[in-house]
Design an enzyme around this catalytic site. Structure first.
Site, PDB file in Angstrom:
ATOM      1  N   ASP A   8      39.448 -19.756 -42.729  1.00  0.00           N
ATOM      2  CA  ASP A   8      40.715 -20.277 -42.208  1.00  0.00           C
ATOM      3  C   ASP A   8      41.186 -21.370 -43.167  1.00  0.00           C
ATOM      4  O   ASP A   8      40.616 -21.548 -44.259  1.00  0.00           O
ATOM      5  CB  ASP A   8      40.581 -20.719 -40.733  1.00  0.00           C
ATOM      6  CG  ASP A   8      39.752 -21.994 -40.550  1.00  0.00           C
ATOM      7  OD1 ASP A   8      39.271 -22.569 -41.549  1.00  0.00           O
ATOM      8  OD2 ASP A   8      39.595 -22.409 -39.384  1.00  0.00           O
ATOM      9  N   CYS A  65      34.973 -21.958 -42.109  1.00  0.00           N
ATOM     10  CA  CYS A  65      36.033 -22.721 -41.453  1.00  0.00           C
ATOM     11  C   CYS A  65      35.674 -24.194 -41.551  1.00  0.00           C
ATOM     12  O   CYS A  65      34.833 -24.559 -42.380  1.00  0.00           O
ATOM     13  CB  CYS A  65      36.267 -22.248 -40.015  1.00  0.00           C
ATOM     14  SG  CYS A  65      34.890 -22.465 -38.873  1.00  0.00           S
ATOM     15  N   THR A  67      34.046 -26.267 -39.468  1.00  0.00           N
ATOM     16  CA  THR A  67      32.652 -26.496 -39.065  1.00  0.00           C
ATOM     17  C   THR A  67      31.760 -25.288 -39.284  1.00  0.00           C
ATOM     18  O   THR A  67      30.537 -25.417 -39.267  1.00  0.00           O
ATOM     19  CB  THR A  67      32.596 -26.818 -37.561  1.00  0.00           C
ATOM     20  OG1 THR A  67      33.149 -25.698 -36.851  1.00  0.00           O
ATOM     21  CG2 THR A  67      33.376 -28.077 -37.227  1.00  0.00           C
ATOM     22  N   HIS A  98      13.825 -13.810 -41.765  1.00  0.00           N
ATOM     23  CA  HIS A  98      13.389 -13.685 -40.366  1.00  0.00           C
ATOM     24  C   HIS A  98      14.393 -12.956 -39.473  1.00  0.00           C
ATOM     25  O   HIS A  98      13.987 -12.276 -38.534  1.00  0.00           O
ATOM     26  CB  HIS A  98      13.131 -15.066 -39.762  1.00  0.00           C
ATOM     27  CG  HIS A  98      11.985 -15.797 -40.393  1.00  0.00           C
ATOM     28  ND1 HIS A  98      11.396 -16.902 -39.829  1.00  0.00           N
ATOM     29  CD2 HIS A  98      11.320 -15.586 -41.569  1.00  0.00           C
ATOM     30  CE1 HIS A  98      10.419 -17.345 -40.608  1.00  0.00           C
ATOM     31  NE2 HIS A  98      10.363 -16.571 -41.682  1.00  0.00           N
ATOM     32  N   HIS A 133       9.043  -9.799 -37.801  1.00  0.00           N
ATOM     33  CA  HIS A 133      10.450 -10.202 -37.676  1.00  0.00           C
ATOM     34  C   HIS A 133      11.323  -9.004 -37.292  1.00  0.00           C
ATOM     35  O   HIS A 133      12.294  -9.154 -36.556  1.00  0.00           O
ATOM     36  CB  HIS A 133      10.933 -10.838 -38.976  1.00  0.00           C
ATOM     37  CG  HIS A 133      10.117 -12.025 -39.374  1.00  0.00           C
ATOM     38  ND1 HIS A 133      10.035 -13.163 -38.606  1.00  0.00           N
ATOM     39  CD2 HIS A 133       9.288 -12.232 -40.437  1.00  0.00           C
ATOM     40  CE1 HIS A 133       9.217 -14.033 -39.181  1.00  0.00           C
ATOM     41  NE2 HIS A 133       8.750 -13.491 -40.289  1.00  0.00           N
TER      42      HIS A 133
HETATM   43  C1  RB5 Z   1      40.428 -25.919 -37.493  1.00  0.00           C
HETATM   44  O1  RB5 Z   1      41.018 -27.179 -37.300  1.00  0.00           O
HETATM   45  C2  RB5 Z   1      38.993 -25.923 -37.044  1.00  0.00           C
HETATM   46  O2  RB5 Z   1      38.942 -26.007 -35.662  1.00  0.00           O
HETATM   47  C3  RB5 Z   1      38.293 -24.686 -37.540  1.00  0.00           C
HETATM   48  O3  RB5 Z   1      38.342 -24.653 -38.946  1.00  0.00           O
HETATM   49  C4  RB5 Z   1      36.830 -24.561 -37.173  1.00  0.00           C
HETATM   50  O4  RB5 Z   1      36.133 -25.729 -37.468  1.00  0.00           O
HETATM   51  C5  RB5 Z   1      36.567 -24.086 -35.825  1.00  0.00           C
HETATM   52  O5  RB5 Z   1      35.413 -23.906 -35.401  1.00  0.00           O
END
Ligand code: RB5
Length: 148
Positions: A8, A65, A67, A98, A133
């Site tokens: 994203d 993304c 996180t 694993h 595994h």
């Molecule tokens: C976008 O702001 C953020 O929420 C997305 O990149 C991601 O971290 C979502 O899990």
């Protein structure tokens, strides 16, 4: 090996870094975006990559993304996908050995492009260990195939 990659708006820098890594490693890839830096929705990128892995069009997927969490949650909704959110090289190796993970998720607001490149390199080159595994991964597959 063929890899589908997407991010994203929160993962564009690492996506470009991993594309450069795959070019250096002569790995065939499909880049599914995103192409803009305005806000987009991570499921719109995670699910197409996950479906390509699940239907065998590609062997592996990489999703980035902010996180890595949203991407990993969405990808793991697709049957046949085992997506791991990884921010260190120990886990990158372990999740291939694993868990036989077929999608790697990372968060660009958590780690930088240098570490992401190292993680992706380890993850792309480490084989599944099989043995005990495989028994464990098969239990996950059986659950997936027998429950809605
Ligand atoms: C976008 O702001 C953020 O929420 C997305 O990149 C991601 O971290 C979502 O899990």
């Amino acid at each position: 090996m063929k890899v589908a990659i997407a991010s994203d708006h929160g993962g564009i820098i690492i996506r470009k870094e991993i594309i450069s890594l795959m070019e250096d490693m002569n790995i065939d890839y499909i880049d599914l975006g995103c192409e803009c830096d305005t806000s987009v929705d991570y499921p719109d990128y995670a699910i197409p990559v996950a479906e390509k892995v699940a239907n065998g069009e590609v062997e592996r997927g990489i999703l980035i993304c902010g996180t890595g969490i949203g991407m990993s949650i969405a990808a793991n909704k697709v049957k046949g996908v085992r997506c791991a959110l990884v921010h260190d090289t120990f886990s990158a190796r372990a999740t291939r050995e694993h868990n036989d993970t077929n999608i790697l998720a990372m968060g660009e607001r958590v780690i930088g492009p240098g570490l992401a490149r190292d993680i992706a390199k380890v993850w792309l080159t480490t084989p599944f260990a099989g043995g005990r595994h495989a028994t464990r991964v098969n239990k996950v597959k059986v659950y997936e195939m027998t429950h809605k």
